[in-house]
Scaffold this active site. Structure first.
Site, PDB file in Angstrom:
ATOM      1  CG  ASP A   9      -2.638  -0.022  -2.579  1.00 33.96           C
ATOM      2  OD1 ASP A   9      -2.454   1.087  -2.045  1.00 33.96           O
ATOM      3  OD2 ASP A   9      -3.400  -0.886  -2.111  1.00 33.96           O
ATOM      4  CE  LYS A  18      -7.580   2.256   1.971  1.00 35.35           C
ATOM      5  NZ  LYS A  18      -7.540   1.297   3.076  1.00 35.35           N
ATOM      6  CG  ASP A  46      -2.435   4.232  -1.294  1.00 39.95           C
ATOM      7  OD1 ASP A  46      -3.152   4.167  -2.307  1.00 39.95           O
ATOM      8  OD2 ASP A  46      -2.446   3.354  -0.401  1.00 39.95           O
ATOM      9  CB  SER A  74      -0.958  -0.043   1.188  1.00 33.42           C
ATOM     10  OG  SER A  74      -1.844   1.030   1.154  1.00 33.42           O
ATOM     11  CG  HIS A  75       0.134   3.547   3.336  1.00 33.71           C
ATOM     12  ND1 HIS A  75      -0.860   2.597   3.357  1.00 33.71           N
ATOM     13  CD2 HIS A  75       0.616   3.622   4.587  1.00 33.71           C
ATOM     14  CE1 HIS A  75      -0.965   2.124   4.589  1.00 33.71           C
ATOM     15  NE2 HIS A  75      -0.075   2.727   5.361  1.00 33.71           N
ATOM     16  CG  ASP A 132      -5.992   1.272  -1.141  1.00 38.82           C
ATOM     17  OD1 ASP A 132      -5.015   2.048  -1.051  1.00 38.82           O
ATOM     18  OD2 ASP A 132      -6.094   0.237  -0.478  1.00 38.82           O
ATOM     19  NE  ARG A 133      -3.937   4.376   3.291  1.00 43.03           N
ATOM     20  CZ  ARG A 133      -3.356   4.477   4.463  1.00 43.03           C
ATOM     21  NH1 ARG A 133      -2.633   5.540   4.745  1.00 43.03           N
ATOM     22  NH2 ARG A 133      -3.474   3.530   5.355  1.00 43.03           N
TER      23      ARG A 133
HETATM   24  C1  G1P Z   1      -4.175   1.704   8.276  1.00 43.19           C
HETATM   25  C2  G1P Z   1      -5.356   2.616   8.470  1.00 43.19           C
HETATM   26  C3  G1P Z   1      -6.642   1.874   8.150  1.00 43.19           C
HETATM   27  C4  G1P Z   1      -6.552   1.282   6.748  1.00 43.19           C
HETATM   28  C5  G1P Z   1      -5.296   0.446   6.598  1.00 43.19           C
HETATM   29  C6  G1P Z   1      -5.110  -0.037   5.161  1.00 43.19           C
HETATM   30  O1  G1P Z   1      -4.266   0.617   9.170  1.00 43.19           O
HETATM   31  O2  G1P Z   1      -5.402   3.142   9.768  1.00 43.19           O
HETATM   32  O3  G1P Z   1      -7.720   2.753   8.263  1.00 43.19           O
HETATM   33  O4  G1P Z   1      -7.677   0.507   6.460  1.00 43.19           O
HETATM   34  O5  G1P Z   1      -4.166   1.210   6.961  1.00 43.19           O
HETATM   35  O6  G1P Z   1      -4.967   1.015   4.272  1.00 43.19           O
HETATM   36  P1  G1P Z   1      -3.438   0.569  10.532  1.00 43.19           P
HETATM   37  O7  G1P Z   1      -1.990   0.764  10.164  1.00 43.19           O
HETATM   38  O8  G1P Z   1      -3.933   1.723  11.340  1.00 43.19           O
HETATM   39  O9  G1P Z   1      -3.773  -0.764  11.118  1.00 43.19           O
HETATM   40 ZN    ZN Z   2      -3.318   1.540  -0.213  1.00 40.28          ZN
END
Ligand code: G1P
Ligand code: ZN
Length: 558
Positions: free
Chosen positions: A288, A387, A286, A115-116, A290-291
């Site tokens: 991938d 998302k 981000d 992801s990010h 989704d954000r």
């Molecule tokens: C974080 C975000 C959560 C999101 C997830 C995946 O998770 O807080 O809302 O769904 O990334 O993108 P966390 O690192 O807090 O468990």
């Molecule tokens: Zn992501």
């Protein structure tokens, strides 16, 4: 004719999927059979359904994606999967995987992303399994995958199968008498087709091309992540925005050294360009895809909690919601409750779920939820089961095209009507794990002790009375499964909240997240950090966070 080989292996500890799949450092995935073990365990968790099935495979373009796609192709061939839909060069955004799983009714998909989190050989990689509804596997499945990784002794693969993925097209292989098909697909086509169904794209195009007399400049930032090809195709080719409206649209294996997380800290370049340039709208996504982060002229920042509320209130601008209606809204527990006020106004149910997108899927599948979001820059709907960053930006543009307002005026008008949920999140990234776990235990003891509810806490001279405090747990209204220990929350009599939880997506150490929100009916134009300081103060005193973490300040403030 390539043959199936059974390889002996032994379990690795810690292959436990977190909030969103298995995330570890690249070097962990590079250990012998580490990746193979996890992929075989995903397939074993679907035992009985795998033979003859179709799966989707793709990732966010980070370091190792192509190599792991190749391993997955070979292991799927070894396990009797009959067809794979693979993004060209291994590229598929997370929402695109969800879209493709649903469109072609596949057994599921394997998404290669952290992801990010930063990419490159010294950074993170991740593997996530999505089910037939297109959404991240629920806890029951990820627990089963984890259990299988602790017992694995063999995996099956077809080592001699050679399947290039750099060109779109169909490749067929004879694997011990069975046909195994790999279809390399364009990463954007199916996703764009879905966006055309959902939105009135021509109306957004007219806005972006400045037709109808309204000049409206956008700046869309791919942060060197997977959304680059989607942004280029949708914003420039489809909508006709000038090529200068997009930035960082080539997916890079290390995201160009950037931390591909669209927030005010890591997307600071976009924020500065929008602040100093002639832009009406900025968006970033981000790694991938989704954000999303949305900003307006002069870098006016929209919190994700507010973004969800504005979109829910403006859904009638979107053909998809005009024709289907909106069944309900939802947000994750730490997300500020702005959407709840919209739900009330529209007479809609609203659900409060634990952190993580997987909790929205059941409600959507049951037809009870249409639009949802998280404070962590996640916004989405039942068009897919992830998302969706680009969808959120298009939704905003559709609302703005219909209203003729700026981002800032849209927000201010919303607050005037509904009041404002001030919100901030403090992240303390990569702290030592043990003291953080101890801090959470001690805070839990404090807030669940008799007499805590009803007590008065004071920060910066402002007093708040505790109405309730707990460790959040959730029972899924559809399948009645229960998720416990989802975050400590303190709720005050005026509706203000302090929430603290440990991240479930980090690849090493512990990240503490502190969430604060507070509702004001009329005093809606203040500065969020000023307004929330007393509550931040209370949270830091109560948890003793600076002492446990050794941190005087958070890494990121949102
Ligand atoms: C974080 C975000 C959560 C999101 C997830 C995946 O998770 O807080 O809302 O769904 O990334 O993108 P966390 O690192 O807090 O468990
Ligand atoms: Zn992501």
């Amino acid at each position: 004719m390539p043959g199936i080989v059974t390889v002996n292996t032994s379990p690795y500890e810690g292959q436990k999927p977190g909030t969103s799949g298995l995330r570890k450092k690249v070097k962990v995935f590079l250990q012998e059979n580490y990746t193979e073990n996890f992929v075989q365990s995903i397939l074993d968790a679907n035992k009985g359904a795998v033979a003859g099935s179709t799966l989707v495979v793709g990732g966010d373009g980070r370091y190792l994606v192509k190599e792991v796609v190749d391993k997955i192709i070979k292991i799927c061939a070894g396990n009797g999967v009959s067809r794979l839909l693979v993004g060209q060069n291994g590229i598929l955004s997370t929402p695109a995987v969800s879209c493709i799983i649903r469109k072609y009714k596949t057994l599921g998909g394997i998404v290669l992303t952290a992801s990010h989190n930063p990419g490159g050989i010294d950074n993170d990689f991740g593997i996530k399994f999505n089910c037939a509804n297109g959404g991240p596997a629920p806890d029951a499945t990820t627990n089963q995958i984890h259990a299988l990784t602790t017992q694995i002794s063999q995996y099956k693969t077809v080592p001699d199968l050679v399947c290039p993925i750099d060109k779109c097209g169909v490749q067929k292989f004879d694997v011990e008498g069975q046909t195994f098909t790999v279809e390399v697909i364009d990463p954007v086509d199916d996703y764009l087709a879905l966006m055309r169904e959902i939105f009135d794209l021509p109306a957004i195009g007219r806005l972006l091309r400045g037709e109808g007399g309204r000049k409206f400049n956008v700046l869309i930032d791919g942060m060197n992540g997977v959304t680059g090809p989607y942004i280029q195709r949708i914003f420039v080719q489809e909508l006709g925005a000038p090529p200068t409206s997009v930035r960082r649209v080539t997916p890079l294996e290390d995201f160009g050294g950037a931390h591909p997380d669209p927030n005010l800290t890591y997307a600071a370049e976009l924020v500065e360009e929008v602040r100093s340039g002639d832009y009406d709208f900025g968006a970033a996504f981000d790694g991938d895809g989704d954000r999303n982060m949305i900003i307006g002229r002069n870098a006016f920042f929209v919190t994700p909690s507010d973004s969800l509320a504005v979109l829910a209130a403006g859904a009638a601008a979107v053909p998809y919601f005009r024709s289907r209606g909106v069944a309900g809204l939802a947000r994750s527990m730490p997300t500020a409750a702005a959407a709840d006020r919209v739900a009330k106004e529209l007479g809609l149910p609203v659900f409060e779920v634990p952190t993580g997108w997987k909790y929205f899927g059941n409600l959507m599948d049951a037809g009870r939820l249409s639009i949802c979001g998280e404070e962590s820059f996640g916004t989405g709907s039942d068009h897919v089961r992830e998302k969706d960053g680009i969808w959120a930006a298009l939704f905003w543009l559709q609302v703005l095209a219909a209203s003729g307002l700026s981002v800032e005026d849209t927000m201010k008008e919303h607050w005037r009507k509904f009041g404002r949920n001030y919100f901030t999140r403090y992240d303390y990234e990569e702290c030592a794990s043990a003291p953080c776990a101890e801090m959470m235990l001690s805070l839990e003891r404090t807030i669940t002790a008799p007499g805590f509810a009803g007590s008065v806490l004071t920060g910066q001279g402002k007093a708040y009375t505790v109405a309730a405090a707990d460790d959040f747990s959730y029972m899924d209204p559809v399948d009645h499964s229960v998720a416990m220990k989802q975050g400590l929350r303190i709720i005050f009599t005026d509706g203000s909240r302090i929430v603290m939880r440990l991240s479930g997506t980090g690849s090493s150490g512990a990240t503490v997240r502190l969430y604060i929100d507070s509702y004001e009916l009329t005093d809606v134009l203040g500065d969020a950090q000023d307004m929330l300081r007393p509550l931040v103060d209370i949270a830091l005193q109560l948890s003793d966070l600076p002492r446990y973490t050794g941190r005087a300040a958070p890494t990121v403030i949102t």
